[in-house]
Design a protein around this motif. Structure first.
Motif, mmCIF file in Angstrom:
data_model
loop_
_atom_site.group_PDB
_atom_site.id
_atom_site.type_symbol
_atom_site.label_atom_id
_atom_site.label_comp_id
_atom_site.label_asym_id
_atom_site.label_seq_id
_atom_site.Cartn_x
_atom_site.Cartn_y
_atom_site.Cartn_z
ATOM 1 N N GLU A 147 8.922 1.693 10.513
ATOM 2 C CA GLU A 147 7.904 2.321 9.672
ATOM 3 C C GLU A 147 6.565 1.657 9.934
ATOM 4 O OE1 GLU A 147 9.551 1.732 5.758
ATOM 5 O OE2 GLU A 147 8.523 -0.195 5.510
ATOM 6 N N ARG A 148 5.496 2.455 9.805
ATOM 7 C CA ARG A 148 4.141 1.953 10.075
ATOM 8 C C ARG A 148 3.285 2.111 8.828
ATOM 9 N NH1 ARG A 148 4.046 5.433 15.045
ATOM 10 N NH2 ARG A 148 1.969 6.096 14.436
ATOM 11 N N ILE A 149 2.472 1.090 8.573
ATOM 12 C CA ILE A 149 1.609 1.126 7.398
ATOM 13 C C ILE A 149 0.438 2.069 7.664
ATOM 14 C CG2 ILE A 149 2.252 -1.208 6.740
ATOM 15 C CD1 ILE A 149 -0.392 -2.189 7.887
ATOM 16 N N PRO A 150 -0.122 2.686 6.622
ATOM 17 C CA PRO A 150 -1.302 3.533 6.826
ATOM 18 C C PRO A 150 -2.476 2.695 7.319
ATOM 19 C CG PRO A 150 -0.295 3.926 4.675
ATOM 20 C CD PRO A 150 0.341 2.694 5.237
ATOM 21 N N PRO A 151 -3.434 3.305 7.996
ATOM 22 C CA PRO A 151 -4.614 2.563 8.454
ATOM 23 C C PRO A 151 -5.351 1.891 7.300
ATOM 24 C CG PRO A 151 -4.527 4.726 9.496
ATOM 25 C CD PRO A 151 -3.458 4.713 8.434
ATOM 26 N N ILE A 157 11.970 -2.281 10.418
ATOM 27 C CA ILE A 157 10.851 -2.948 11.076
ATOM 28 C C ILE A 157 9.560 -2.303 10.589
ATOM 29 C CG2 ILE A 157 9.844 -3.645 13.264
ATOM 30 C CD1 ILE A 157 12.690 -4.706 12.723
ATOM 31 N N ARG A 158 8.655 -3.113 10.077
ATOM 32 C CA ARG A 158 7.378 -2.612 9.577
ATOM 33 C C ARG A 158 6.249 -3.186 10.425
ATOM 34 N NH1 ARG A 158 5.737 -2.975 3.281
ATOM 35 N NH2 ARG A 158 7.439 -1.451 3.204
ATOM 36 N N SER A 159 5.349 -2.325 10.865
ATOM 37 C CA SER A 159 4.233 -2.759 11.702
ATOM 38 C C SER A 159 2.987 -1.988 11.323
ATOM 39 C CB SER A 159 4.564 -2.533 13.182
ATOM 40 O OG SER A 159 4.515 -1.144 13.492
ATOM 41 N N ASP A 160 1.865 -2.379 11.935
ATOM 42 C CA ASP A 160 0.660 -1.575 11.818
ATOM 43 C C ASP A 160 0.681 -0.522 12.930
ATOM 44 O OD1 ASP A 160 0.008 -2.936 14.123
ATOM 45 O OD2 ASP A 160 -1.487 -4.217 13.185
ATOM 46 N N ASN A 161 -0.470 0.050 13.240
ATOM 47 C CA ASN A 161 -0.524 1.134 14.219
ATOM 48 C C ASN A 161 -1.102 0.672 15.552
ATOM 49 O OD1 ASN A 161 0.199 3.659 12.467
ATOM 50 N ND2 ASN A 161 -1.246 2.469 11.237
ATOM 51 N N GLY A 162 -0.860 -0.589 15.893
ATOM 52 C CA GLY A 162 -1.339 -1.130 17.154
ATOM 53 C C GLY A 162 -0.681 -0.443 18.344
ATOM 54 N N PRO A 163 -1.321 -0.496 19.511
ATOM 55 C CA PRO A 163 -0.780 0.211 20.691
ATOM 56 C C PRO A 163 0.603 -0.269 21.098
ATOM 57 C CG PRO A 163 -2.567 -1.278 21.306
ATOM 58 C CD PRO A 163 -2.577 -1.196 19.810
ATOM 59 N N GLN A 164 0.914 -1.544 20.831
ATOM 60 C CA GLN A 164 2.243 -2.047 21.194
ATOM 61 C C GLN A 164 3.334 -1.360 20.384
ATOM 62 O OE1 GLN A 164 -0.325 -3.915 20.270
ATOM 63 N NE2 GLN A 164 -0.821 -5.307 21.945
ATOM 64 N N THR A 219 -4.627 -0.750 5.527
ATOM 65 C CA THR A 219 -3.820 -1.226 4.396
ATOM 66 C C THR A 219 -3.045 -2.482 4.800
ATOM 67 O OG1 THR A 219 -2.003 0.261 5.011
ATOM 68 C CG2 THR A 219 -3.572 1.059 3.345
ATOM 69 N N PRO A 220 -3.739 -3.571 5.177
ATOM 70 C CA PRO A 220 -3.026 -4.783 5.604
ATOM 71 C C PRO A 220 -2.183 -5.395 4.490
ATOM 72 C CG PRO A 220 -5.367 -5.236 5.301
ATOM 73 C CD PRO A 220 -5.203 -3.741 5.214
ATOM 74 N N ASN A 221 -2.480 -5.046 3.224
ATOM 75 C CA ASN A 221 -1.694 -5.572 2.114
ATOM 76 C C ASN A 221 -0.232 -5.137 2.195
ATOM 77 O OD1 ASN A 221 -3.101 -2.982 1.489
ATOM 78 N ND2 ASN A 221 -1.737 -3.008 -0.300
ATOM 79 N N MET A 222 0.039 -4.032 2.886
ATOM 80 C CA MET A 222 1.421 -3.577 3.030
ATOM 81 C C MET A 222 2.149 -4.362 4.115
ATOM 82 S SD MET A 222 1.235 0.554 2.481
ATOM 83 C CE MET A 222 3.016 0.608 2.190
#
Length: 293
Positions: A212-216, A187-194, A218-221
């Protein structure tokens, strides 16, 4: 005077003409044995300690050191700060033990992958919509399989918390008949609070899913779910002025069905995600280009 003697104000410093007061070993002010009132009277620290015990034992509901500070100021007109009250409470041994911080799950950064089949990598993100008739926002959380571009599951609601993301994930595993299996998607996500919440992280841990979470910045990931949400905005949300949440819910559900079952993708040999997934399982059909994320 400085102008007469030719000395710059920025280079002049006051020189002490008396011996400095002794400092404590920690470098701070020396500890006094008394506390002043606003009238300038001295009250011994032992008396202040008695007052503190009086407040703590008075009605059975003990204040913390911060509230005790204001209680002393109000009742006994003392000039005292919370640091001194903390020290006196510490000497009395009446401080409560500090609460233990909950252990946080270690952050796992997203890494480059070559996806060769379905259910290897799912991306998740949240899209906001607006209900004009009720003047409030709604949330659409979606899980996309980056191989076949299918929206495996989604959540629509007036709120979206970590537990909603976790419940939607569990339902997605049931839909793909993966729940309790050994071959599970990452599961890949951004760093949102959820996605950094205890509810979501503990669910991933319980289900033995790698999150896994993408670095801040970096929406391309997270490009596949970002691309889908752009379609959702252009082909659904921006085309309607929703009068009610019920209307918005129905229209978004219809769009999700259209996207999964009928909308053609050029990268999927002009098949819909559901059609491509079926063709891949039956004939081994692959996307036109390698899926590298």
């Amino acid at each position: 005077m400085l102008r007469i003697v030719g000395v710059s104000r920025s280079t002049y410093y006051f020189q002490q003409t008396h011996e400095p007061k002794p400092r404590t070993s920690s470098g701070g002010r020396p500890v006094t044995k008394y506390t002043l009132t606003k009238d300038g009277e001295k009250v011994s620290n032992e008396q202040v300690k008695e007052w503190l015990m009086e407040a703590i034992e008075g009605d059975g509901f003990a204040y913390g050191y911060l509230k005790l500070t204001y209680w002393l100021k109000r009742k006994y007109n003392l000039v005292i700060n919370k640091k001194k009250v903390y020290r006196l409470c510490d000497e009395l041994g009446v401080l409560k033990p500090q609460r233990k911080l909950k252990a946080k799950h270690p952050r796992r950064l997203a890494r480059n992958r070559n996806v060769t089949g379905p259910n290897q990598l799912w991306e998740v993100d949240i899209k906001y919509g607006y209900v004009h008739g009720e003047d409030r926002f709604l949330y659409v959380l979606s899980y996309i399989d980056v191989f076949d571009r299918a929206i495996v599951n989604y959540h629509i609601g007036l709120r979206c918390e970590g537990k909603d993301a976790a419940n939607t994930l569990e339902q997605a595993l049931w839909k793909r008949k993966l729940y309790g299996g050994t071959q599970l998607p990452t599961i890949r996500s951004d760093n949102g609070p959820q996605f950094i919440s205890e509810a979501f992280e503990s669910t991933c841990q319980r289900l033995q899913l790698e999150h896994e979470r993408i670095p801040p910045r970096t929406p391309n990931m997270n490009a596949h779910i970002e691309s889908f949400h752009r379609l959702l905005e252009d082909d659904c949300l921006s085309r309607h002025e929703f009068e009610s949440y019920t209307q918005a819910y129905g229209i978004i559900v219809e769009f999700m069905d259209y996207y999964n079952n009928r909308r053609m993708h050029s990268s999927l040999s002009f098949l819909s995600p559901v059609e491509f997934n079926k063709a891949h399982l039956e004939t081994g059909l692959m996307p036109k280009s390698d899926v590298k994320v």
